[in-house]
Scaffold this active site. Structure first.
Site, PDB file in Angstrom:
ATOM      1  N   CYS A  86     -57.708  24.398 116.016  1.00 19.16           N
ATOM      2  CA  CYS A  86     -58.681  23.758 116.900  1.00 19.16           C
ATOM      3  C   CYS A  86     -59.653  22.831 116.171  1.00 19.16           C
ATOM      4  CB  CYS A  86     -59.459  24.822 117.671  1.00 19.16           C
ATOM      5  SG  CYS A  86     -58.403  26.015 118.497  1.00 19.16           S
ATOM      6  N   HIS A 120     -59.543  23.859 126.831  1.00 18.27           N
ATOM      7  CA  HIS A 120     -59.475  23.675 125.383  1.00 18.27           C
ATOM      8  C   HIS A 120     -58.200  22.915 125.040  1.00 18.27           C
ATOM      9  CE1 HIS A 120     -59.778  24.057 121.215  1.00 18.27           C
ATOM     10  NE2 HIS A 120     -59.957  25.354 121.071  1.00 18.27           N
ATOM     11  N   HIS A 171     -68.563  23.559 120.240  1.00 13.71           N
ATOM     12  CA  HIS A 171     -67.146  23.892 120.332  1.00 13.71           C
ATOM     13  C   HIS A 171     -66.913  24.821 121.522  1.00 13.71           C
ATOM     14  CE1 HIS A 171     -63.040  24.544 119.058  1.00 13.71           C
ATOM     15  NE2 HIS A 171     -63.225  25.852 118.973  1.00 13.71           N
TER      16      HIS A 171
END
Length: 410
Positions: free
Chosen positions: A165, A337, A303
């Site tokens: 990520c 995401h 995030h």
């Protein structure tokens, strides 16, 4: 401190809102969701999540078949976003193919869909006779960077990073360092990923995936909220054109923002659970690099994926690093995401916020969790000037990244 200033002159996006930065921005400003129910997930035994963010109606024919035949969706997404960014930056073909122009783009892994197709053929007959020669170029870990380099004619340095990520954010930061050190004048950078049931399954196995949203997919992703229950997986690509300040001024390019600082640090305390202290060190290192103080930061793009521990750790780290009065929001409530693409797409959106004097709130944040209330959570669209913004992305394995973005005041 960068030896050469690094600026952003072009941006491109492919997201669950559609193709183009304009569609991404419109979706965020209007508070819409890119999350829908995905029927493909229903057929996987044991898989609990049923929703995610898919890219719809993208024009694959914008890429000639000669190049497209070795591309999976993630390479197509990145290439389409790159074309938009290159056009906005006004980079002509001769400059694009110059050795001083490079590429820094990555994905979480190669194409999971192509990998599934490969093993479906191999395991059924224990044979490779039906496997096409082009499949390997979709599976290899650097598929995105390699395919883009071939398609765009890149002859400068090519970096193909894979840091889960954190990939997109790390690709941007290392591209900035290549320019700052004088190794390249222009870098095409960012990240891309495609959605597959195995991606969702990975987080489900880790007990980190959201299993809500059956009745209302748009409300499944809830960063910082008391009702958050995990990650909603998505797909897309975010690509930026970074350039030395001197190169941009010489070309007469429109400067959108500046990459002032970057840090990437390792959290070796736990493979899966983020450490508040390690996150804080990363943000502080990024601010130190560009010589600013925490009081200079006017917005933090978090995030925050919607996991219980991750959101809480990041919120506490932000409060300690820059204080509790700085506006903070996550964009994963809007579009889920997007994995390796998240750093690219969210950086594009943060630059838009800087230029539009607008802060996008965290979607679905109606009841901030007590563990996440130590920061100034943005609950509705706000108009406010931003000079310095901090952009965070963190990954499994303890790979932390932070960028400092500055408004162009020249």
């Amino acid at each position: 401190m960068h030896s050469q200033r690094v600026v952003i002159t072009g941006m491109g996006a492919v997201s669950p809102f559609g193709c183009g930065v304009e569609k991404l921005w419109e979706g965020l400003v209007e508070g819409r969701s890119g999350i829908t129910r995905i029927e493909e997930l229903d057929s996987v035994i044991g898989l609990r999540p049923r929703v995610g963010g898919k890219v719809r109606d993208f024009n694959t024919k914008a890429i000639p078949r000669k190049y497209r035949r070795t591309m999976s969706d993630l390479s197509i997404f990145a290439s389409l976003a790159a074309l938009e960014a290159i056009s906005q930056a006004g980079i002509k073909d001769e400059l694009l193919k110059d050795v001083r122009t490079g590429l820094s783009v990555g994905s979480t892994i190669g194409s999971t869909r192509a990998l599934e197709s490969f093993f479906a053929s191999y395991l059924e007959e224990h044979s490779i006779e039906t496997i096409r020669s082009t499949e390997f170029f979709k599976i290899m870990n650097h598929t995105c960077a390699a395919n883009m380099a071939q398609f765009l004619g890149i002859s400068g340095r090519v970096m193909a990073l894979s840091a889960a990520c954190s990939t997109g954010c790390q690709c941007i930061g290392l591209a900035a360092e290549a320019i700052a050190s004088g190794k390249q004048d222009i870098m095409i950078c960012g990240g891309s990923d495609e959605l597959h049931p195995l991606t969702v399954g990975t987080f489900d196995i880790l007990e980190a995936a959201s299993i809500s949203g059956d009745d209302n997919p748009a409300e499944a992703s809830r960063p910082f909220d008391s009702a958050r229950d995990g990650i909603v997986c998505s797909e897309g690509a975010g690509i930026l054109i970074l350039e030395s300040y001197d190169s941009a001024r010489k070309r007469g390019a429109n400067i959108l923002a500046e990459v002032s600082g970057f840090a990437s640090t390792s959290d070796c305390s736990n493979m899966a659970s983020p450490s508040e202290e390690a996150i804080g060190r990363c943000m502080t290192a990024a601010m130190t690099e560009c010589g600013i103080s925490p009081s200079d930061i006017e917005y933090v793009n978090a995030h925050a994926t919607g996991t219980l521990q991750g959101d809480a750790s990041e919120a506490k780290a932000i409060a300690k690093a820059v204080g509790s009065d700085v506006p903070v929001s996550s964009l994963k409530g809007h579009m889920g995401h997007t994995m390796a693409a998240s750093g690219g797409l969210e950086t594009v959106a943060t630059v838009m916020m800087i230029n539009e004097n607008t802060v996008i709130p965290t979607a679905n944040l109606t009841d901030p969790s007590p563990q996440c209330s130590c920061v100034k959570n943005i609950l509705q669209l706000e108009s406010r000037p931003i000079t310095y913004a901090l952009k965070n992305n963190f990954a499994l394995g303890g790979i932390n990244t932070s960028l400092v973005l500055r408004r162009n005041n020249d």
